[in-house]
Design an enzyme around this catalytic site. Sequence first.
Site, PDB file in Angstrom:
ATOM      1  N   ASP A  35     -10.702   2.919   4.378  1.00  0.00           N
ATOM      2  CA  ASP A  35     -11.187   1.539   4.305  1.00  0.00           C
ATOM      3  C   ASP A  35     -12.709   1.479   4.129  1.00  0.00           C
ATOM      4  OD1 ASP A  35      -9.331  -0.577   4.441  1.00  0.00           O
ATOM      5  OD2 ASP A  35      -8.929  -0.198   6.562  1.00  0.00           O
ATOM      6  N   LYS A  69       0.842  -1.203   0.000  1.00  0.00           N
ATOM      7  CA  LYS A  69       0.000   0.000   0.000  1.00  0.00           C
ATOM      8  C   LYS A  69       0.878   1.255   0.000  1.00  0.00           C
ATOM      9  CE  LYS A  69      -3.734  -2.442   2.311  1.00  0.00           C
ATOM     10  NZ  LYS A  69      -4.349  -2.870   3.581  1.00  0.00           N
ATOM     11  N   GLN A 129      -4.309  -1.458   9.736  1.00  0.00           N
ATOM     12  CA  GLN A 129      -4.329  -2.798   9.152  1.00  0.00           C
ATOM     13  C   GLN A 129      -4.958  -3.788  10.139  1.00  0.00           C
ATOM     14  OE1 GLN A 129      -3.454  -3.499   6.017  1.00  0.00           O
ATOM     15  NE2 GLN A 129      -3.715  -5.706   6.163  1.00  0.00           N
TER      16      GLN A 129
HETATM   17  N1  GUN Z   1      -6.602  -6.731   6.338  1.00  0.00           N
HETATM   18  C1  GUN Z   1      -6.891  -7.447   5.224  1.00  0.00           C
HETATM   19  N2  GUN Z   1      -7.552  -6.687   4.321  1.00  0.00           N
HETATM   20  C2  GUN Z   1      -7.677  -5.459   4.879  1.00  0.00           C
HETATM   21  C3  GUN Z   1      -8.234  -4.240   4.420  1.00  0.00           C
HETATM   22  O1  GUN Z   1      -8.802  -4.124   3.326  1.00  0.00           O
HETATM   23  N3  GUN Z   1      -8.161  -3.191   5.287  1.00  0.00           N
HETATM   24  C4  GUN Z   1      -7.574  -3.295   6.516  1.00  0.00           C
HETATM   25  N4  GUN Z   1      -7.554  -2.215   7.298  1.00  0.00           N
HETATM   26  N5  GUN Z   1      -7.040  -4.416   6.964  1.00  0.00           N
HETATM   27  C5  GUN Z   1      -7.085  -5.487   6.137  1.00  0.00           C
END
Ligand code: GUN
Length: 304
Positions: free
Chosen positions: A122, A55, A99
């Site tokens: 998100d 990311k 995350q």
């Molecule tokens: N863990 C796995 N996928 C995601 C996501 O799309 N967002 C977040 N914050 N954590 C994740």
Amino acid sequence: MNAATIIDGKAIAATVTDRIAEATKRFVEETGAPPCLAVVLVGKDPASAVYVRNKGRMAEKLGFRSIQKTLPAATPEDDLIALVKDLNGDPSVNGILVQLPLPNHINESKIIELIAPEKDVDGFHPINVGRLGVGDFEQALLPCTPAGCVVLAKSARNGDLSGLNAVVIGRSNIVGKPVAQMLLKENCTVTIAHSRTRELETVVRRADLVIAAVGRAEMVKGGWLKEGATVVDVGINRVPAPEKGEGKTKLVGDVDFESAAAVAGAITPVPGGVGPMTIAMLMSNTYIAACRQHGLTDLEKAAR
Ligand code: GUN
């Protein structure tokens, strides 16, 4: 029987991120600073660390500022709360992503609800969930994976899903429920199927569009599908692959790709389908959040 079109998630994600990279140049001209995404990782889960790194890399590639905060697994909940409050209060930070999963001693809902909704890239905050529910797309930040599924489905259907029978398999908060609402917005007739659904095969056979998000390796078989259906496979399941050698594994979706590709009109592969779209939509949300925070409505539209 024609072979299905393979929906190239990587290529479609690249068109999205290319557009954002272009728009970001104008954003910088207008505001003097790039959009900024802050990603918070608590602990050392290797898969999470890879996601977070990807990311950050993508954000930088598009010309964003990227902040990564890595905290030890034993971080007290109060310290994470303080960090999120700091990021909320920092006007140079436009998007915040914590995350998941978080370590067991930290209350995930509490943390998600603490993130300022306008920075919740998100789309997990209940305010954004509610905005999606009532159809307030002007203000909502939409969750990335379901938003990516809709882009992929539209790409296979000339941009128009209106009137299609869509069957979503899975009712999770992060994919099943939000993608169903997004498909309603696209004028689909939506059915949400799940583990207690009776005669699932019969339900799926009515679908012009199938979104598979159950987390069960290769559960949906080609024989379940309507001829010509569009299939979006959200599953990422690691399974043994003895054909590659002893102890080897591979990634498969929730759809049995080989049999499904013989019946479907279009289908996403795993990997290379939904996965690349999720990160592209995260970048799109960060850009949108930054434009909204600066009151730049025209620039927000430029990236769509
Ligand atoms: N863990 C796995 N996928 C995601 C996501 O799309 N967002 C977040 N914050 N954590 C994740």
